[in-house]
Write a protein that holds these residues in place. Structure first.
Motif, short mmCIF file in Angstrom:
data_model
loop_
_atom_site.label_atom_id
_atom_site.label_comp_id
_atom_site.label_asym_id
_atom_site.label_seq_id
_atom_site.Cartn_x
_atom_site.Cartn_y
_atom_site.Cartn_z
N ILE A 24 0.84 -1.20 0.00
CA ILE A 24 0.00 0.00 0.00
C ILE A 24 0.87 1.24 0.00
N GLU A 27 2.20 2.25 -3.29
CA GLU A 27 1.19 2.86 -4.16
C GLU A 27 0.78 4.24 -3.68
N ARG A 30 -2.41 4.48 -0.22
CA ARG A 30 -3.87 4.41 -0.34
C ARG A 30 -4.24 3.27 -1.27
N ILE A 31 -5.30 2.53 -0.93
CA ILE A 31 -5.76 1.43 -1.78
C ILE A 31 -7.29 1.40 -1.77
N ARG A 32 -7.87 1.18 -2.94
CA ARG A 32 -9.33 1.06 -3.03
C ARG A 32 -9.77 -0.33 -2.60
N GLU A 35 -9.65 -3.03 -5.13
CA GLU A 35 -8.34 -3.52 -5.54
C GLU A 35 -7.81 -4.62 -4.62
N VAL A 36 -8.51 -4.87 -3.52
CA VAL A 36 -8.06 -5.89 -2.57
C VAL A 36 -8.60 -7.25 -3.00
N ASP A 40 -6.02 -11.25 0.01
CA ASP A 40 -5.49 -10.18 0.86
C ASP A 40 -6.52 -9.65 1.86
N LEU A 44 -5.82 -7.40 5.16
CA LEU A 44 -6.37 -6.07 5.27
C LEU A 44 -7.15 -5.91 6.58
N ALA A 61 -12.25 3.23 0.20
CA ALA A 61 -10.81 3.03 0.11
C ALA A 61 -10.24 2.92 1.52
N TYR A 62 -8.95 2.63 1.59
CA TYR A 62 -8.24 2.51 2.86
C TYR A 62 -6.96 3.34 2.79
N SER A 63 -6.64 4.06 3.87
CA SER A 63 -5.44 4.88 3.94
C SER A 63 -4.47 4.30 4.97
#
Length: 329
Positions: A24, A27, A30-32, A35-36, A40, A44, A61-63
């Motif tokens: 993460i 990238e 940040r990941i939507r 996209e996981v 994973d 997560l 999303a996740y920060s």
């Protein structure tokens, strides 16, 4: 007796969670959610449980956040379990050093010490706000113009305020006067007030900006707020802080809980009068309060009768005098 090794292992991310956290960061932090992949999701969930990533409900999303906060929390939990675990707790910075070094080296940090960097797009701005609230958890000051807060943003804002409060932080916010007439904004302000936040309203125009711990500021870089500048130059931040404090002194405190229950809302004609006393025109008052000019004209007629004023200028002059306790202001 609790097994120290087992307790420590349960408090740390497993290899899969570590690998996902590092991915993460590569990238941009940040990941939507989309996209996981299925493999994973458990990792997560573990990162969310440990507080190493936080969900952004509005953006799905996740920060990633600074692992130092998780280090502090985990260390506290271990110390509470047993004094015999103190040695293990003291080793946490070294144990999680890989994550900390990766966080510091991730793309979002580039140029951070140069006094100014830019972020573009509302999603990235929200992501930056989340990161700054994690890195500077003790105090924030927010100027939020634009009338009522968009309802879609309120759940994320409330959750961010709750996390900030849990870390011992204090929050002061400025809203436009018309925010007092929007039920969703009033409920939100009442909820954050229960957490210890203070929100005032201001009857004069102001710009949007955020300040964290008098150390870093987020200011607009475009008139439509589509981009922002992150500023950590001490002189520039001090100027922004002084601006906020000046506006804060001019602002009006509100008992949001009372307004939410309808027991202490200011009469509209009183709000019209306050704005007139500040020198606003009839059209400006109507725009600020979200009323028609005809409605505002009716309130002005009532105020003229109350203050025995023949003209708008005379009414404003007399109302300024009434507010200061001196004839004519």
């Amino acid at each position: 007796m609790v097994d120290p090794s087992a307790l420590l292992a349960a408090a740390l991310p497993d290899p899969a969670a570590r690998a996902l956290y590092l991915a993460i960061l590569r990238e941009g932090g940040r990941i939507r959610a989309a996209e996981v992949g299925p493999t994973d999701r458990a990792a997560l969930g573990r990162l969310v449980e440990l507080g190493l990533v936080v969900p952004q409900l509005q953006d799905a999303a996740y920060s990633a956040v600074d692992p130092r906060g998780a280090i502090e929390r985990i260390g506290t939990e271990i110390r509470l379990q047993s004094a015999r675990l103190l040695a293990d707790a003291e080793q946490l910075p070294e144990t999680m050093g890989e994550l900390t070094r990766a966080y510091d080296a991730s793309p979002k940090r580039q140029g951070e010490s140069r006094g100014l960097r830019y972020v573009t797009g509302k999603e990235e701005i929200r992501h930056t706000v989340e990161q700054l609230s994690q890195e500077f958890p003790r105090e924030s000051m927010a100027a939020q113009p634009g009338g009522p807060r968009p309802a879609v943003e309120l759940p994320d804002s409330l959750e961010r305020a709750r996390r900030f409060h849990e870390r011992g932080g204090t929050v002061r916010s400025l809203y436009e006067l018309s925010a007092k007439y929007d039920p969703a904004t009033v409920r939100f302000a009442a909820q954050v007030a229960q957490l210890g936040a203070t929100t005032r309203v201001l009857g004069v125009p102001f710009k949007r900006f955020l300040v964290f711990e008098c150390s870093v500021a987020l200011i607009p870089a475009a008139s439509d707020y589509s981009s922002a500048a992150v500023v950590d130059d001490p002189a520039m931040v001090a100027f922004v802080v002084d601006t906020f404090e000046t506006l804060w002194q001019q602002a009006e405190g509100v008992n949001w809980a009372a307004v939410a229950t309808g027991s202490s809302a200011y009469p509209v004609h009183e709000q019209v009068g306050r704005l007139l006393a500040q020198g606003l025109t009839q059209r400006s008052v109507a725009s600020r309060l979200g009323l028609s000019e005809r409605t505002v004209a009716g309130h002005i007629a009532r105020l003229r009768e109350l203050y025995d004023a023949e003209t708008l200028f005379q009414l404003g002059w007399q109302m300024r005098g009434a507010r200061t306790g001196e004839p004519g202001g």
